[in-house]
Design a protein around this motif. Structure first.
Motif, PDB file in Angstrom:
ATOM      1  N   LYS A   1       0.921  -1.314  -0.075  1.00 37.39           N
ATOM      2  CA  LYS A   1      -0.022   0.077   0.254  1.00 37.39           C
ATOM      3  C   LYS A   1       0.895   1.358  -0.016  1.00 37.39           C
ATOM      4  O   LYS A   1       0.634   2.278  -0.525  1.00 37.39           O
ATOM      5  CB  LYS A   1      -1.049  -0.155   1.039  1.00 37.39           C
ATOM      6  N   HIS A   2       1.963   1.095   0.861  1.00 33.28           N
ATOM      7  CA  HIS A   2       2.796   2.217   0.844  1.00 33.28           C
ATOM      8  C   HIS A   2       3.427   2.554  -0.350  1.00 33.28           C
ATOM      9  O   HIS A   2       3.588   3.640  -1.294  1.00 33.28           O
ATOM     10  CB  HIS A   2       3.822   2.238   1.976  1.00 33.28           C
ATOM     11  N   LEU A   3       4.108   1.584  -1.242  1.00 32.09           N
ATOM     12  CA  LEU A   3       4.335   1.532  -2.550  1.00 32.09           C
ATOM     13  C   LEU A   3       3.531   2.171  -3.496  1.00 32.09           C
ATOM     14  O   LEU A   3       3.897   3.041  -4.404  1.00 32.09           O
ATOM     15  CB  LEU A   3       4.972   0.047  -2.964  1.00 32.09           C
ATOM     16  N   LEU A   4       2.208   1.877  -3.654  1.00 27.56           N
ATOM     17  CA  LEU A   4       1.207   2.325  -4.390  1.00 27.56           C
ATOM     18  C   LEU A   4       1.051   3.832  -4.159  1.00 27.56           C
ATOM     19  O   LEU A   4       0.929   4.664  -5.134  1.00 27.56           O
ATOM     20  CB  LEU A   4       0.054   1.451  -4.162  1.00 27.56           C
TER      21      LEU A   4
ATOM     22  N   MET B   1       1.886   6.609  -6.847  1.00 24.55           N
ATOM     23  CA  MET B   1       0.998   7.415  -7.479  1.00 24.55           C
ATOM     24  C   MET B   1       1.227   8.943  -7.071  1.00 24.55           C
ATOM     25  O   MET B   1       1.012   9.890  -8.258  1.00 24.55           O
ATOM     26  CB  MET B   1      -0.546   7.104  -6.818  1.00 24.55           C
ATOM     27  N   ALA B   2       1.758   9.265  -5.722  1.00 21.91           N
ATOM     28  CA  ALA B   2       2.275  10.790  -5.719  1.00 21.91           C
ATOM     29  C   ALA B   2       3.087  11.118  -6.722  1.00 21.91           C
ATOM     30  O   ALA B   2       3.206  12.270  -7.391  1.00 21.91           O
ATOM     31  CB  ALA B   2       2.516  10.900  -4.233  1.00 21.91           C
ATOM     32  N   GLY B   3       4.016  10.243  -6.724  1.00 25.90           N
ATOM     33  CA  GLY B   3       5.190  10.522  -7.713  1.00 25.90           C
ATOM     34  C   GLY B   3       4.959  10.656  -9.138  1.00 25.90           C
ATOM     35  O   GLY B   3       5.367  11.513 -10.005  1.00 25.90           O
TER      36      GLY B   3
ATOM     37  N   ASP C   1       7.448   6.953 -13.748  1.00 28.94           N
ATOM     38  CA  ASP C   1       6.709   6.687 -15.069  1.00 28.94           C
ATOM     39  C   ASP C   1       5.375   5.974 -14.624  1.00 28.94           C
ATOM     40  O   ASP C   1       5.321   5.282 -13.639  1.00 28.94           O
ATOM     41  CB  ASP C   1       7.678   6.094 -15.954  1.00 28.94           C
ATOM     42  N   LEU C   2       4.723   5.559 -15.637  1.00 25.99           N
ATOM     43  CA  LEU C   2       3.474   4.962 -15.591  1.00 25.99           C
ATOM     44  C   LEU C   2       3.698   3.351 -15.276  1.00 25.99           C
ATOM     45  O   LEU C   2       3.028   2.712 -14.480  1.00 25.99           O
ATOM     46  CB  LEU C   2       2.635   4.975 -16.820  1.00 25.99           C
TER      47      LEU C   2
END
Length: 420
Positions: free
Chosen positions: A351-354, A358-360, A367-368
């Protein structure tokens, strides 16, 4: 939230029964007990076994014999003038306690039929519970897929906003749309599986599903008793009882074969009327069959072999069941640890990675592909958690089948002592 046509069609098909009430595990098991065809057939088989037990207690029936001799002759014996009429009643007397041995054999066969019914009942209820768990699993997968579609929809909206600012390639937008379309197709497939699973579950009580969904929480992992208590419960289980019954039935068959080696005698008594002499007399009779020792010995040897085989199988099954019980307990401990690790470590990291991805991505720093990879990590972690929970409950179900305890998915633990 937007859906493609396949997802909408599957969702409409699944929601046709949305007005129906949810189904609990207790209700599903009650319906199975009342209407399952396999269990209904056993009521007749139990009645047949009880009738055989009653018949085994019957003694040989008396036999009435009527004989007419010296009739339709010539001269003084013309017609019935010289006839001899004999009326006698004979009764076979069983030796060697044959009636008691028949009752023992019939009694253990009746007990074996009851054991088989109890095991069939456990198997049927276990099958219902297994399908119930699978339906819960699919419902959870549906929720996770819907959450994934929501995240991908939000990501698409963000990409479209960036596209207006001309700092996003058209290929990135197409990639997000492709991921979203795959997720919608996956949701449609899950909805179809849910509909099929509802019918498979309701088939256990020979009816069409009248429920929209099932209730329950796979995340609730019941505590387990100590291994020593499970082993004690195993000794009292229907499965162990059947093995013991088979052994005792074999012993009774051996005793019956020994009893049958002793010949029965038949006694008779009656009266004889001699028309020619105008005389009436008493008639007594006694008969004893000539048994061959070879046939009697062969039957006893066969019964002894069956008794030894039943005893050997009982010992082997006892060892195998205890090993299987230990194996299940070790698996449950491992699955509980895995579920705890995923919940407390893997999911928070995913969850933290996502969130950071998303913020980045919104700030143009990531990148996407990194965002999509993070989203896939979160979905995979959730699926692994659900799968470990599903597997845990299925093994608990196998434990309950072995010990003969009530089939539960979650809630109160059906044992007196809980391990620390």
């Amino acid at each position: 939230m937007r859906y493609s046509l396949p997802a909408l069609l599957a969702a409409i098909c699944y929601c046709l029964s949305a007005s129906a009430e949810p189904l609990s595990l207790t209700q599903a098991l009650q319906q199975t007990l009342q209407h399952n065809p396999a269990l209904q057939a056993y009521s007749y088989q139990l009645r047949i076994a009880e009738a055989s037990l009653l018949n085994a207690g019957n003694s040989p029936t008396p036999q009435l014999d009527i004989a007419i001799e010296n009739i339709l002759g010539r001269g003084d014996n013309r017609g019935l003038a010289g006839a001899e009429f004999t009326l006698s009643l004979s009764q076979q007397i069983e030796l060697g306690s044959k009636r008691e041995r028949r009752l023992d054999v019939a009694g253990w066969r009746n007990k074996l039929q009851q054991n088989n019914y109890e095991l069939t009942r456990l198997d049927v209820l276990a099958d219902t519970t297994k399908q119930y768990i699978q339906l819960l699993n699919l419902q959870q997968q549906r929720v996770l897929t819907e959450q994934k579609i929501t995240r991908e929809t939000d990501l698409l909206n963000t990409a479209l906003e960036r596209g207006k600012a001309s700092n996003l390639h058209e290929a990135d937008i197409s990639r997000i749309k492709l991921k979203l379309l795959r997720s919608e197709i996956a949701l449609a497939n899950i909805n179809q599986q849910l509909e099929q699973q509802r019918y498979q579950l309701a088939a256990n009580w020979n009816a069409e599903p009248n429920f929209s969904e099932v209730t329950g929480d796979l995340a609730v992992l019941p505590l387990l008793p100590a291994l020593s208590e499970l082993q004690t419960e195993l000794q009292r289980s229907p499965l162990t009882s059947r093995y013991l019954t088979q052994q005792r039935l074999a012993q009774s068959l051996l005793q019956q074969a020994e009893a049958n080696s002793k010949a029965n005698i038949t006694v008779s008594a009656g009266i004889r009327r001699d028309e020619a002499q105008n005389d009436t007399s008493l008639v007594l009779g006694f008969s004893l069959p000539l048994y061959t020792a070879a046939a009697s010995k062969a039957n006893q040897l066969a019964a002894e072999a069956e008794q030894e085989l039943a005893s050997s199988q009982q010992q082997l099954n006892h060892t195998q069941l205890n090993l299987l019980l230990t194996h299940y307990v070790l698996q449950l401990n491992t699955l509980r640890s895995v579920s705890t690790a995923i919940t407390n470590q893997l999911l928070p990291q995913a969850k933290h990675l996502l969130a950071t991805s998303m913020a980045g991505y919104q700030q143009g720093q990531i990148d996407l592909l990194s965002v999509l990879a993070a989203d896939e990590e979160l979905l995979q972690a959730n699926l692994e958690l659900v799968e470990s929970q599903r597997h845990f409950h299925l093994i608990v179900l196998e434990l309950e089948r072995l010990t003969g305890q009530p089939l539960v998915l979650s809630g109160p633990v059906p044992f007196a002592k809980i391990e620390n």
